[in-house]
Design a protein around this motif. Structure first.
Motif, PDB file in Angstrom:
ATOM      1  N   ARG A   6       7.192   5.592  14.938  1.00 35.51           N
ATOM      2  CA  ARG A   6       7.466   5.922  13.538  1.00 35.51           C
ATOM      3  C   ARG A   6       6.169   6.439  12.925  1.00 35.51           C
ATOM      4  O   ARG A   6       5.117   6.420  13.585  1.00 35.51           O
ATOM      5  CB  ARG A   6       7.994   4.708  12.776  1.00 35.51           C
ATOM      6  N   SER A  40       3.436   6.473   9.612  1.00 35.25           N
ATOM      7  CA  SER A  40       2.995   5.829   8.382  1.00 35.25           C
ATOM      8  C   SER A  40       3.145   6.840   7.250  1.00 35.25           C
ATOM      9  O   SER A  40       3.269   8.041   7.501  1.00 35.25           O
ATOM     10  CB  SER A  40       1.536   5.400   8.507  1.00 35.25           C
ATOM     11  N   PRO A  41       3.144   6.375   5.976  1.00 36.20           N
ATOM     12  CA  PRO A  41       3.288   7.322   4.862  1.00 36.20           C
ATOM     13  C   PRO A  41       2.258   8.440   4.909  1.00 36.20           C
ATOM     14  O   PRO A  41       2.524   9.548   4.479  1.00 36.20           O
ATOM     15  CB  PRO A  41       3.102   6.439   3.629  1.00 36.20           C
ATOM     16  N   ALA A  42       1.100   8.166   5.478  1.00 39.61           N
ATOM     17  CA  ALA A  42       0.084   9.208   5.543  1.00 39.61           C
ATOM     18  C   ALA A  42       0.277  10.102   6.760  1.00 39.61           C
ATOM     19  O   ALA A  42      -0.551  10.963   7.035  1.00 39.61           O
ATOM     20  CB  ALA A  42      -1.311   8.572   5.572  1.00 39.61           C
ATOM     21  N   ILE A  98       0.495   9.156  10.013  1.00 38.32           N
ATOM     22  CA  ILE A  98      -0.110   8.699  11.279  1.00 38.32           C
ATOM     23  C   ILE A  98       0.996   8.104  12.151  1.00 38.32           C
ATOM     24  O   ILE A  98       1.728   7.223  11.709  1.00 38.32           O
ATOM     25  CB  ILE A  98      -1.184   7.630  11.008  1.00 38.32           C
ATOM     26  N   ILE A 128       2.790   5.706  14.677  1.00 35.07           N
ATOM     27  CA  ILE A 128       2.572   4.326  15.114  1.00 35.07           C
ATOM     28  C   ILE A 128       3.652   4.030  16.154  1.00 35.07           C
ATOM     29  O   ILE A 128       4.833   4.002  15.837  1.00 35.07           O
ATOM     30  CB  ILE A 128       2.680   3.332  13.940  1.00 35.07           C
ATOM     31  N   SER A 188      -1.667   3.690  17.766  1.00 34.60           N
ATOM     32  CA  SER A 188      -1.607   4.532  16.571  1.00 34.60           C
ATOM     33  C   SER A 188      -2.462   5.775  16.750  1.00 34.60           C
ATOM     34  O   SER A 188      -3.463   5.744  17.470  1.00 34.60           O
ATOM     35  CB  SER A 188      -2.094   3.740  15.353  1.00 34.60           C
ATOM     36  N   LEU A 247       3.563   1.585  -2.272  1.00 36.81           N
ATOM     37  CA  LEU A 247       3.351   1.288  -0.849  1.00 36.81           C
ATOM     38  C   LEU A 247       2.807  -0.120  -0.720  1.00 36.81           C
ATOM     39  O   LEU A 247       1.970  -0.553  -1.506  1.00 36.81           O
ATOM     40  CB  LEU A 247       2.331   2.270  -0.242  1.00 36.81           C
ATOM     41  N   TYR A 291       5.019   6.413  -4.726  1.00 35.90           N
ATOM     42  CA  TYR A 291       4.838   7.149  -3.476  1.00 35.90           C
ATOM     43  C   TYR A 291       5.792   8.348  -3.430  1.00 35.90           C
ATOM     44  O   TYR A 291       6.993   8.187  -3.646  1.00 35.90           O
ATOM     45  CB  TYR A 291       5.085   6.195  -2.303  1.00 35.90           C
ATOM     46  N   VAL A 340      -1.834  10.223  -0.096  1.00 32.82           N
ATOM     47  CA  VAL A 340      -1.428   8.938   0.446  1.00 32.82           C
ATOM     48  C   VAL A 340      -2.585   8.374   1.261  1.00 32.82           C
ATOM     49  O   VAL A 340      -3.172   9.081   2.085  1.00 32.82           O
ATOM     50  CB  VAL A 340      -0.191   9.114   1.340  1.00 32.82           C
ATOM     51  N   PRO A 341      -2.968   7.121   1.030  1.00 34.37           N
ATOM     52  CA  PRO A 341      -4.099   6.580   1.790  1.00 34.37           C
ATOM     53  C   PRO A 341      -3.722   6.461   3.260  1.00 34.37           C
ATOM     54  O   PRO A 341      -2.620   6.047   3.578  1.00 34.37           O
ATOM     55  CB  PRO A 341      -4.314   5.197   1.160  1.00 34.37           C
ATOM     56  N   PRO A 342      -4.622   6.841   4.170  1.00 31.33           N
ATOM     57  CA  PRO A 342      -4.309   6.721   5.594  1.00 31.33           C
ATOM     58  C   PRO A 342      -4.261   5.260   6.024  1.00 31.33           C
ATOM     59  O   PRO A 342      -3.626   4.921   7.005  1.00 31.33           O
ATOM     60  CB  PRO A 342      -5.450   7.460   6.281  1.00 31.33           C
ATOM     61  N   LEU A 377      -3.108   0.281   9.269  1.00 32.26           N
ATOM     62  CA  LEU A 377      -2.410   1.561   9.143  1.00 32.26           C
ATOM     63  C   LEU A 377      -0.963   1.357   8.698  1.00 32.26           C
ATOM     64  O   LEU A 377      -0.276   2.301   8.333  1.00 32.26           O
ATOM     65  CB  LEU A 377      -2.389   2.274  10.497  1.00 32.26           C
ATOM     66  N   ASP A 378      -0.531   0.097   8.773  1.00 26.53           N
ATOM     67  CA  ASP A 378       0.891  -0.162   8.613  1.00 26.53           C
ATOM     68  C   ASP A 378       1.277  -0.304   7.139  1.00 26.53           C
ATOM     69  O   ASP A 378       1.568  -1.396   6.661  1.00 26.53           O
ATOM     70  CB  ASP A 378       1.259  -1.424   9.399  1.00 26.53           C
ATOM     71  N   LEU A 379       1.256   0.816   6.401  1.00 34.48           N
ATOM     72  CA  LEU A 379       1.675   0.810   4.998  1.00 34.48           C
ATOM     73  C   LEU A 379       3.146   1.157   4.960  1.00 34.48           C
ATOM     74  O   LEU A 379       3.602   2.036   5.675  1.00 34.48           O
ATOM     75  CB  LEU A 379       0.879   1.848   4.213  1.00 34.48           C
TER      76      LEU A 379
END
Lengths: 102, 740
Positions: free
Chosen positions: A18, A20-22, A24, A26, A55, B443, B463, B481-483, B491-493
């Motif tokens: 999946r 991440s919102p940015a 990335i 995962i 990730s 988020l 968001y 969006v923050p990484p 990283l898990d936002l």
């Protein structure tokens, strides 16, 4: 503080990815480990499963190729991950994954 | 005693934009002819600059020492811009809202007249080729390529082209067109700024049902007397038709009509109906006009050339010499109250204006504000109910959907999804309402639990998945969006909760064969975007609509048979005393979009509190019953309209400064006669930090309006002198709309 784990095993399930919102990626899969180790001077068998999180784009390339049952070596650090039942578990965050023959 | 020669002439008392609650005294311009009339603009020296001010009064002496008095530079108007009634209304507004007169009078002027522009209904220039120009051969332009290019452009517009269009299509066209004009090849024409009305009305008046007829008769009964009428007409009951036929009567008597609406851009359909019914110039006044267009429309109204004026809040101050009727449509709408600067209520000012002009005023809504309803029940307004839908349409059936313990798919419960499928299969359209923009309200870090906060406000960052950005809905701050989580680095936002963008995405997945249209402030930001989206809905291409309160405003979707309200609970648990009223109004307005044509409608309301008494009343009875119960709650809690409020707000970067100022203000009030007035505060505002400023407030509450204003009359001017007030930005809000 040191936090380094190197472990080899086979891929237990095909990885789910999946984002991440940015943006990335995962990916998660379970690593099934089986080996002979020595303990108190005697040989014993070790069997365990551990969740792996991979990730980032670089690892995604490798992870997407993984097949169930394929051998892998993962190096990374351990962090806490609560499962749905709220139990405390540890999960391995990979920073390197390589396939191996077993 | 010394005789000051300058004191012999009249003193001009002028309103100048400034934060001071007073008029400024000037001597007449040096070479002025006599005949100063309140309502004229003057150019005056002000400090080191020049300002445009409005003559409010003429006095025969001034408190200012004679050697400090300066002459005005010149009069900008021969005729006053405002008639005496309007001048009196504006002076009343200064007093009632305790706002600096300079800013009040400026609000009433189109922007162009706040500068030195001349007032008057000037046309908009259009250029086109003259007869000789059209007969020219290309040969004439052999050594003038620019002229040739412009010539070609003009050939494309045989009807003429406006400056705005030329600006867009041809760089520095003015000198080129000047040369073409000198040669007589191009002619210029001034066109009226208002769209040419059709020669014949396209629509004729349909027959009215008995209640509509009653309402039209009631409005027309006493055309030259003050009368306030509240029309409580369920959605689809044909309120607009009542307006149109009442307006017809007033126009027939040779009078002008002022129609106030919440937002013009959102109600193109209302406008169309006016244009189709009346073949008369209609002046539109709203924020979408440029300065010239606005000046022109305003001038047409002022010169009596526009019999109908339709405008938003500030149009209430438009001069209209033959004003015969005021209509306030959707009178409950919060946008009638200005939220900054001169915080007036367009609706309330309209009622005062009607009284001063001795004309009727109609307040119309399916969901009247509790204030207006209270006035109607107390007999101050005439109360007219339109309980039936016009034509063949029937009321939609409204059901509460208890979603406790229901599995939810992105905020959509299984029964709702099933009903949606049924309505889509039957060929209907579905409208879903969720008053939350963006993808998710914020988020959340799945590892450490921290949420994305705005750095400048006490609020979450919303968001936005598509643009990949975080936005604060309170201060407008924006960042990518923050990484990773700023607190723990994970990283898990994860997005928590649903906004319209997320629902849209879910709908696209759940109904892949069905067109989904999202209508909210983000999807309609570009000019023309709303029209395009609405067209998609009307053509049937988009069959599921998801949107925010923008959908609640007077749109007509004849094919919508199901309305789903995704989260009715927001309004039930807010700190603001008006939140319940607003939520009920929104629910009813949105529900009213269902089944407006001859298809019966269904409304489903998802809620986690299906037993909430007010929600039940709204669903099982109707808004009228809800409103009466809500009024009783207000009476018990002594909140408006059973008490009267004024809110002194203060904000500053410094945390203590607002509280210090308000504490001092409170002490000043305590030294004045304040019997019957509760001084509540100072306290931090419900959202204490906003846009980097700390906010606090002091609430004044009184059972009697006059008592409150007696105190304010003495108190407001004193506040200007409070030293700690210089370290904060403060404002006084009379009849505040919300207490945030």
């Amino acid at each position: 503080m040191e936090n380094r784990l190197q472990i080899a095993g086979v891929v237990g399930n095909s990885p789910e990815t999946r984002y991440s919102p940015a943006g990335i990626p995962i990916a998660r899969f379970t690593l099934r480990h089986q080996s002979q180790q020595s303990e108190a001077g005697m040989q014993r068998q070790v069997l365990c499963n551990i969740g792996v999180v991979a990730s980032g784009e670089a690892l995604l390339q490798i992870v997407q190729q993984l097949q169930t049952g394929e051998g892998v070596r993962v190096i990374g650090f351990l962090a806490r991950a609560n499962n749905r039942q709220g139990e405390n578990r540890l999960i391995l965050h990979a920073d390197s994954i390589e396939t191996i023959t077993i | 005693m010394l005789d000051f020669p300058s004191m012999s002439g009249p003193i001009l008392r002028i309103a100048i934009p400034s934060p001071l609650r007073r008029l400024f005294d000037y001597l007449p311009p040096l070479r002025a002819e006599a005949g100063f009339i309140p309502g004229q603009r003057f150019l005056v020296p002000f400090g080191r600059s020049r300002q445009v001010g409005i003559l409010v009064a003429i006095a025969d002496h001034s408190e200012v020492p004679a050697d400090k008095l300066r002459p005005a530079l010149k009069a900008l108007d021969r005729e006053p811009l405002f008639d005496p009634t309007l001048m009196a209304l504006l002076r009343w507004a200064c007093d009632y809202y305790h706002h600096p007169p300079g800013e009040v009078f400026t609000t009433a002027l189109p922007v162009a007249l706040r500068q030195q522009r001349e007032a008057g209904a000037r046309g908009i220039e259009h250029w086109r080729l003259s007869a000789t120009g059209r007969a020219l051969s290309r040969e004439e332009f052999r050594r003038a390529p620019k002229q040739l290019a412009l010539f070609h452009l003009l050939e494309e517009y045989p009807q003429g082209v406006s400056a705005a269009r030329l600006d867009a299509e041809f760089e520095s066209w003015r000198p080129v067109i000047k040369r073409l004009r000198e040669k007589g090849w191009v002619e210029v024409e001034e066109r009226p700024c208002l769209p040419e009305p059709a020669a014949q009305p396209a629509d004729t008046a349909p027959p009215l049902n008995p209640t509509q007829q009653q309402a039209v008769t009631a409005i027309g009964e006493h055309l030259h007397e003050f009368q306030a009428l509240l029309i409580e007409g369920v959605t689809g009951s044909g309120k607009t038709e009542v307006y149109l036929q009442a307006i017809d009567k007033v126009l027939a008597a040779g009078c002008q009509v002022l129609v106030l609406v919440p937002e013009i851009g959102l109600t193109p359909q209302l406008l169309e109906r006016f244009r189709h019914r009346f073949s008369l110039p209609i002046a539109l006044l709203h924020s979408g006009l440029n300065d010239s267009e606005r000046l022109c429309a305003w001038s047409m109204a002022r010169e009596g050339l526009a019999p109908i004026v339709i405008g938003t809040r500030s149009a209430v101050f438009t001069p209209m010499p033959k004003l015969g009727l005021i209509i306030v449509d959707e009178e409950h709408d919060a946008s009638f109250k200005q939220q900054e600067g001169f915080r007036y209520s367009g609706r309330d000012v309209a009622v005062v204006r009607a009284r001063r002009h001795n004309i009727p005023i109609v307040l119309g809504s399916a969901t009247p504000s509790l204030e207006s309803l209270h006035n109607a029940l107390a007999g101050r307004y005439r109360h007219l109910a339109l309980p039936e839908r016009a034509g063949t349409a029937v009321h939609p059936a409204i059901h509460l959907l208890d979603v406790r313990q229901q599995p939810m798919e992105e905020g959509l419960s299984a029964p709702l999804l099933k009903t949606m499928q049924r309505h889509l299969d039957a060929g209907g359209q579905v409208l879903l309402f969720l008053n939350r923009r963006g993808y998710a309200p914020t988020l959340l870090c799945h590892d450490c639990g921290s949420v994305s906060h705005c750095l400048r406000c006490d609020a979450h960052m919303t968001y936005y998945a598509r643009s990949g950005r975080m936005r604060c809905h309170h201060c407008g701050a924006e960042r990518p969006v923050p990484p990773q989580c700023p607190d723990c680095g994970s990283l898990d936002l994860r997005p928590v909760g649903q906004g319209t963008e997320r629902i849209e995405q879910a709908l696209n997945k759940l109904f892949p064969q069905t067109g989904v249209v999202r209508i909210d402030r983000d999807s309609t930001r570009r000019k023309g975007a709303l029209d395009a989206l609405l067209a998609e809905v009307h053509s049937g291409e988009g069959r599921i609509l998801i949107g925010t309160q923008m959908l609640a405003k007077g749109h007509h979707f004849p094919n919508v048979t199901l309305v789903g309200i995704l989260d009715a609970d927001q309004g039930l648990f807010s700190v603001d005393f008006r939140a319940g009223e607003r939520m009920a109004q929104l629910i009813v307005q949105v529900a009213g979009r269902a089944g407006r044509a001859d298809k019966p409608g269904t409304v489903l309301i998802q809620t986690h509190v299906p037993d909430h008494p007010l929600l039940r009343l709204l669903v099982e009875q109707d808004y009228a019953h809800f409103a009466r119960a809500a009024l009783e709650e207000r009476r018990a809690a002594q909140m408006p309209p059973f008490s009267h409020l004024a809110l002194l707000r203060a904000e500053a970067v410094d945390k203590q400064a607002p509280l210090t100022f308000l504490e001092e203000a409170r002490q000043l009030a305590e030294q004045l006669p304040h019997e019957g007035i509760w001084l509540l505060g100072p306290v931090p505002a419900p959202m204490e930090r906003r846009a980097g400023r700390n906010r606090a407030q002091l609430l004044l509450q009184a059972d009697d309006r006059r008592t409150l204003h007696t105190l304010l009359n003495a108190w407001a001017p004193q506040l200007e002198g409070v030293k700690s007030g210089r370290k904060v930005r403060w404002s006084l809000d009379v009849d505040p709309g919300e207490l945030f």
